[in-house]
Write an enzyme that holds these catalytic residues in place. Structure first.
Site, short mmCIF file in Angstrom:
data_model
loop_
_atom_site.label_atom_id
_atom_site.label_comp_id
_atom_site.label_asym_id
_atom_site.label_seq_id
_atom_site.Cartn_x
_atom_site.Cartn_y
_atom_site.Cartn_z
N SER A 27 82.84 -28.20 -47.37
CA SER A 27 83.92 -28.55 -48.29
C SER A 27 83.71 -29.96 -48.80
O SER A 27 83.58 -30.89 -48.00
CB SER A 27 85.27 -28.51 -47.58
OG SER A 27 85.50 -27.24 -47.04
N GLU A 43 86.19 -35.09 -49.00
CA GLU A 43 86.17 -34.93 -47.56
C GLU A 43 84.87 -35.54 -47.01
O GLU A 43 84.82 -36.02 -45.89
CB GLU A 43 86.24 -33.44 -47.21
CG GLU A 43 86.61 -33.17 -45.77
CD GLU A 43 85.73 -32.15 -45.12
OE1 GLU A 43 85.44 -32.34 -43.93
OE2 GLU A 43 85.30 -31.19 -45.79
N ARG A 76 91.04 -33.28 -40.57
CA ARG A 76 89.76 -33.89 -40.98
C ARG A 76 89.81 -35.42 -40.83
O ARG A 76 89.34 -36.15 -41.69
CB ARG A 76 89.44 -33.54 -42.44
CG ARG A 76 89.20 -32.08 -42.72
CD ARG A 76 87.93 -31.58 -42.02
NE ARG A 76 87.54 -30.27 -42.49
CZ ARG A 76 88.05 -29.13 -42.04
NH1 ARG A 76 88.96 -29.13 -41.08
NH2 ARG A 76 87.63 -27.97 -42.53
N1 EPU Z 1 89.97 -19.88 -52.81
C1 EPU Z 1 89.86 -19.54 -54.15
N2 EPU Z 1 88.72 -19.87 -54.80
C2 EPU Z 1 87.69 -20.53 -54.21
C3 EPU Z 1 87.82 -20.88 -52.85
C4 EPU Z 1 88.97 -20.55 -52.17
O1 EPU Z 1 90.75 -18.95 -54.74
O2 EPU Z 1 86.69 -20.76 -54.88
C5 EPU Z 1 91.16 -19.45 -52.07
C6 EPU Z 1 90.79 -18.32 -51.10
O3 EPU Z 1 90.87 -17.07 -51.70
C7 EPU Z 1 91.83 -18.46 -50.02
C8 EPU Z 1 92.07 -19.97 -50.00
O4 EPU Z 1 91.60 -20.49 -51.24
O5 EPU Z 1 93.03 -17.84 -50.40
C9 EPU Z 1 91.42 -20.64 -48.83
O6 EPU Z 1 90.01 -20.46 -48.89
P1 EPU Z 1 89.09 -20.48 -47.58
O7 EPU Z 1 89.61 -19.54 -46.58
O8 EPU Z 1 87.67 -20.32 -48.02
O9 EPU Z 1 89.33 -21.92 -46.96
P2 EPU Z 1 89.45 -23.37 -47.60
O10 EPU Z 1 90.84 -23.84 -47.47
O11 EPU Z 1 88.84 -23.40 -48.95
C10 EPU Z 1 89.06 -24.63 -45.32
C11 EPU Z 1 88.16 -25.66 -44.78
C12 EPU Z 1 86.78 -25.08 -44.48
C13 EPU Z 1 86.96 -23.97 -43.46
C14 EPU Z 1 87.92 -22.92 -44.04
C15 EPU Z 1 88.26 -21.84 -43.07
C16 EPU Z 1 88.93 -27.76 -45.72
C17 EPU Z 1 88.65 -28.87 -46.68
N3 EPU Z 1 88.04 -26.77 -45.71
O12 EPU Z 1 88.53 -24.22 -46.58
O13 EPU Z 1 86.00 -26.10 -43.86
O14 EPU Z 1 85.73 -23.36 -43.15
O15 EPU Z 1 89.18 -23.55 -44.42
O16 EPU Z 1 89.10 -22.37 -42.08
O17 EPU Z 1 89.91 -27.82 -45.00
C18 EPU Z 1 84.36 -27.79 -44.24
O18 EPU Z 1 85.19 -28.60 -43.82
O19 EPU Z 1 83.22 -28.16 -44.62
C19 EPU Z 1 84.73 -26.38 -44.35
C20 EPU Z 1 83.90 -25.47 -44.85
#
Ligand code: EPU
Length: 337
Positions: free
Chosen positions: A237, A333, A162
């Protein structure tokens, strides 16, 4: 070119925050951009792309220049791949859909990300195991002060998680006007290893996915977790996923053996901020019209009339509570303006 005064930016930021710009102009081509840059001091300018990665906390007493330059073209082709150029004002998702219609591979995992092509490199957008930098060749830019045009190649952009040079040393100095991507015509390299994609494809009984299947799976996953800014204001995010020490991670793991994580190096572990926020008890939390999304705690939402300051106050509360519980400082972010 028409300049509007006291212009509401509500429809130009995905949080749907109703602040005003002293002056607003949408430019459709490089010539108009040059004209407006020539007659406005750099310090008086505010460049706006898709407005999907910002939180506006007050009126903007500047000239807001919306980059509305459109167009996409194929620059060259080989047997194996194709060089494609998209103008900065193209909507990112529509551009990805266009590449998939031609069966060009590389951007399928980045389906349905809000925003425009021109702002995608600034934060090196990423999702489901793929980042923009993986298909990026170069971007065309214009220097805000000198109006000089410059092309930045992959190395010069200094992409990180990012992150890019346009968020650091060169912040506010260049306007990205178009981006070049190298996409595959055959033997697409598929990225299905990200947990939820695999599960989604399995539930669709797809064993040998096409790039379109992957895009469909990504769209379904995003729609199930992430609110559509057209219906519920948000900026994706809100925080970055923090990097913590292996030692600190072990401490968390003792209390929560199931803590999700991404191994970055032997010393550094990335932990999902959404998980930390949920464990701090804030998933679905709401204060007035500012809230934490109920399906993905990393996304802050505007239920209607929230101000940027109210969303920021909620973000500060989240940071404090996560810090108190886990001794981790979350960093936004989105750009706070
Ligand atoms: N999780 C929770 N609770 C929540 C949200 C997430 O326990 O409320 C856990 C999920 O169960 C999973 C882990 O956290 O085990 C990761 O969650 P998720 O796959 O939704 O991805 P993220 O790490 O929360 C990142 C990016 C997203 C992108 C997704 C998929 C960042 C800051 N965010 O989110 O990007 O879509 O991975 O690759 O790196 C964005 O930048 O706007 C964005 C949406």
């Amino acid at each position: 070119m028409q300049i509007s005064q006291d212009f509401s930016l509500k429809n130009y930021n995905s949080f749907g925050i109703d602040v005003k710009a002293d002056r607003f102009i949408s430019v459709r081509n490089l010539e108009d951009l040059r004209v407006i840059l020539r007659k406005t001091y750099a310090s008086e300018l505010f460049i706006l792309g898709g407005g999907s990665n910002m939180l506006l906390t007050g009126d903007i007493h500047k000239t807001v220049v919306h980059i509305g330059i459109k167009g996409k073209e194929i620059i060259s082709k080989t047997e194996d791949d194709v060089l494609v150029r998209a103008a900065a004002g193209e909507n990112w998702h529509n551009f990805v859909m266009w590449t998939l219609e031609q069966d060009y591979g590389g951007l399928e995992n980045l389906s349905l990300i809000p925003g425009n092509v021109g702002t995608a490199p600034i934060q090196n957008i990423g999702a489901y195991g793929v980042e923009l930098k993986d298909s990026f060749v170069s971007c065309h830019t214009m220097n805000i002060q000198t109006l000089e045009e410059r092309e930045f190649n992959l190395a010069e952009c200094e992409f990180g998680y990012r992150n890019s040079i346009f968020k650091n040393q060169l912040k506010g100095q260049y306007i990205i006007t178009a981006v070049n991507f190298r996409l595959t015509k055959r033997d697409h390299s598929l990225h299905t290893e990200y947990g939820s994609i695999r599960t989604e494809l399995e539930s669709r009984k797809i064993q040998s996915p096409t790039i379109k299947d992957i895009s469909d799976a990504v769209i379904a996953i995003r729609q199930s977790k992430l609110p559509d800014p057209k219906h519920l204001g948000n900026s994706g995010s809100f925080f970055k996923n923090p990097l913590i020490s292996a030692e600190q991670f072990e401490k968390i793991k003792q209390e929560y053996p199931g803590v999700p994580s991404y191994h970055v190096s032997d010393e550094l572990i990335k932990v999902p901020a959404g998980w930390l926020i949920e464990k701090a008890g804030l998933k679905g939390y709401r204060e007035g019209d500012a809230g934490v999304h109920r399906n993905q705690a990393l996304v802050l939402v505007n239920y209607g009339e929230a101000t940027g300051q109210e969303i920021w106050a909620l973000a500060e509360k989240i940071r404090e509570e996560v810090h108190e519980k886990f001794d981790i400082r979350l960093e936004p972010e989105v750009n706070i303006i």
